[in-house]
Design an enzyme around this catalytic site. Sequence first.
Site, PDB file in Angstrom:
ATOM      1  N   SER A  41       0.850  -1.196   0.000  1.00  0.00           N
ATOM      2  CA  SER A  41       0.000   0.000   0.000  1.00  0.00           C
ATOM      3  C   SER A  41       0.887   1.249   0.000  1.00  0.00           C
ATOM      4  O   SER A  41       2.067   1.171   0.370  1.00  0.00           O
ATOM      5  CB  SER A  41      -0.868   0.012   1.265  1.00  0.00           C
ATOM      6  OG  SER A  41      -1.601   1.213   1.363  1.00  0.00           O
ATOM      7  N   TYR A  87      -1.795  -1.721  10.427  1.00  0.00           N
ATOM      8  CA  TYR A  87      -1.906  -1.874   8.970  1.00  0.00           C
ATOM      9  C   TYR A  87      -0.652  -1.329   8.279  1.00  0.00           C
ATOM     10  O   TYR A  87      -0.026  -2.013   7.472  1.00  0.00           O
ATOM     11  CB  TYR A  87      -3.153  -1.132   8.471  1.00  0.00           C
ATOM     12  CG  TYR A  87      -3.364  -1.215   6.978  1.00  0.00           C
ATOM     13  CD1 TYR A  87      -3.927  -2.339   6.397  1.00  0.00           C
ATOM     14  CD2 TYR A  87      -3.002  -0.160   6.126  1.00  0.00           C
ATOM     15  CE1 TYR A  87      -4.131  -2.418   5.019  1.00  0.00           C
ATOM     16  CE2 TYR A  87      -3.202  -0.224   4.763  1.00  0.00           C
ATOM     17  CZ  TYR A  87      -3.766  -1.357   4.206  1.00  0.00           C
ATOM     18  OH  TYR A  87      -3.958  -1.423   2.839  1.00  0.00           O
TER      19      TYR A  87
HETATM   20  P1  NAD Z   1     -11.446  -6.275  -0.346  1.00  0.00           P
HETATM   21  O1  NAD Z   1     -11.888  -6.309   1.074  1.00  0.00           O
HETATM   22  O2  NAD Z   1     -12.414  -5.809  -1.389  1.00  0.00           O
HETATM   23  O3  NAD Z   1     -10.871  -7.706  -0.780  1.00  0.00           O
HETATM   24  C1  NAD Z   1     -10.035  -8.454   0.063  1.00  0.00           C
HETATM   25  C2  NAD Z   1     -10.460  -9.907   0.051  1.00  0.00           C
HETATM   26  O4  NAD Z   1      -9.555 -10.644   0.897  1.00  0.00           O
HETATM   27  C3  NAD Z   1     -11.866 -10.129   0.629  1.00  0.00           C
HETATM   28  O5  NAD Z   1     -12.642 -10.903  -0.255  1.00  0.00           O
HETATM   29  C4  NAD Z   1     -11.613 -10.865   1.953  1.00  0.00           C
HETATM   30  O6  NAD Z   1     -12.644 -11.785   2.280  1.00  0.00           O
HETATM   31  C5  NAD Z   1     -10.296 -11.566   1.672  1.00  0.00           C
HETATM   32  N1  NAD Z   1      -9.581 -11.883   2.910  1.00  0.00           N
HETATM   33  C6  NAD Z   1      -9.474 -11.127   4.029  1.00  0.00           C
HETATM   34  N2  NAD Z   1      -8.770 -11.765   4.961  1.00  0.00           N
HETATM   35  C7  NAD Z   1      -8.405 -12.959   4.434  1.00  0.00           C
HETATM   36  C8  NAD Z   1      -7.676 -14.073   4.929  1.00  0.00           C
HETATM   37  N3  NAD Z   1      -7.190 -14.079   6.169  1.00  0.00           N
HETATM   38  N4  NAD Z   1      -7.504 -15.132   4.106  1.00  0.00           N
HETATM   39  C9  NAD Z   1      -8.019 -15.144   2.859  1.00  0.00           C
HETATM   40  N5  NAD Z   1      -8.727 -14.118   2.333  1.00  0.00           N
HETATM   41  C10 NAD Z   1      -8.924 -13.045   3.121  1.00  0.00           C
HETATM   42  O7  NAD Z   1     -10.147  -5.348  -0.346  1.00  0.00           O
HETATM   43  P2  NAD Z   1      -9.107  -4.874  -1.476  1.00  0.00           P
HETATM   44  O8  NAD Z   1      -9.055  -3.404  -1.375  1.00  0.00           O
HETATM   45  O9  NAD Z   1      -9.341  -5.518  -2.774  1.00  0.00           O
HETATM   46  O10 NAD Z   1      -7.766  -5.419  -0.800  1.00  0.00           O
HETATM   47  C11 NAD Z   1      -6.797  -6.187  -1.445  1.00  0.00           C
HETATM   48  C12 NAD Z   1      -5.424  -5.722  -0.994  1.00  0.00           C
HETATM   49  O11 NAD Z   1      -5.204  -4.397  -1.429  1.00  0.00           O
HETATM   50  C13 NAD Z   1      -5.199  -5.714   0.522  1.00  0.00           C
HETATM   51  O12 NAD Z   1      -3.929  -6.278   0.805  1.00  0.00           O
HETATM   52  C14 NAD Z   1      -5.226  -4.244   0.860  1.00  0.00           C
HETATM   53  O13 NAD Z   1      -4.468  -3.962   2.015  1.00  0.00           O
HETATM   54  C15 NAD Z   1      -4.624  -3.661  -0.385  1.00  0.00           C
HETATM   55  N6  NAD Z   1      -4.867  -2.234  -0.588  1.00  0.00           N
HETATM   56  C16 NAD Z   1      -6.142  -1.786  -0.746  1.00  0.00           C
HETATM   57  C17 NAD Z   1      -6.353  -0.421  -0.923  1.00  0.00           C
HETATM   58  C18 NAD Z   1      -7.749   0.155  -1.093  1.00  0.00           C
HETATM   59  O14 NAD Z   1      -7.918   1.386  -1.010  1.00  0.00           O
HETATM   60  N7  NAD Z   1      -8.754  -0.652  -1.352  1.00  0.00           N
HETATM   61  C19 NAD Z   1      -5.269   0.462  -0.943  1.00  0.00           C
HETATM   62  C20 NAD Z   1      -3.987  -0.040  -0.781  1.00  0.00           C
HETATM   63  C21 NAD Z   1      -3.802  -1.395  -0.606  1.00  0.00           C
END
Ligand code: NAD
Length: 265
Positions: free
Chosen positions: A146, A161
Amino acid sequence: MSGPRFEGRTVIVTGAGSGIGRAAALKFAGEGANVGLFELDPERAEFVRGELENIREGSGLVCAVDVSDAEAMEQAYRSVVEHFGGLDAVFANAGINGVKGPIEHMELDDFRKAIDVNLGGTFLSVKYAIPHMKKRGGGSIIITSSVNGNNRFSSIGMSPYSTSKAGQVAFAKMAALELARYRIRVNTICPGVVSTNIDESTEEDARMEEIAIPLEFPRGGDHPLAGRHGLPEEVADLAVFLASSEARHVTGTAITVDGGESLLF
Ligand code: NAD
């Protein structure tokens, strides 16, 4: 004419049931890959498997797994390799926001939630890929970190985080060097704000006002490049590039994908 870039290849995507992981699973399948859909929520993963079915029959395999559970992860890797016959790329993407609140009131277990899933899950995703990728003569691992914890430190209360996200970048660089001898590449992507379901994973402490800093962030329309937040597909495109042979000389790097937002706020 060459065929799709990932024809006959197998990719594991963690957190494949939503947001960035879902977008990546669809893109990999669209380029010919078989995809192991690792997901804590089996209903979400089953829905995405159905979407993959429309792209190519049998291209998705659901593995209902917690990425921070070592035994379950080792078994899930084995079942993907047995089902599809090998492993070429891993998108270690599953993550949670975890506990958001003042450090003073945070229990060690609260701190550990984001660390265990985001950093522990990344460690296991890399560890269990190694024997399978060695057999294949190489591979590509992409980790979703991130801008938080790397380019930006203003998300007050998100210390677990941000720490996990900084740790992922350091771990990826260590792994890139260690695994280069096996022709396994390891890279990190650092998204800015992306419209997904990630906020559902925040456990906010009611005492947040004790540490709040009154920052004024630009509204969506003031976002430097696109005038809006990122889309999951815009992050997934980068993951697919890093998994492809076009990135064959790229390893150990962390790439920001945020439309320039962390330059501003
Ligand atoms: P999201 O919540 O839409 O998707 C994440 C998925 O991971 C969900 O379906 C959830 O059920 C699954 N998950 C959570 N814990 C888990 C576990 N222990 N084992 C298996 N699956 C698990 O979120 P996203 O935004 O698509 O996140 C994906 C990645 O992107 C994450 O690592 C997040 O930190 C990173 N990220 C997101 C953003 C943002 O603004 N959305 C920004 C920077 C980084």
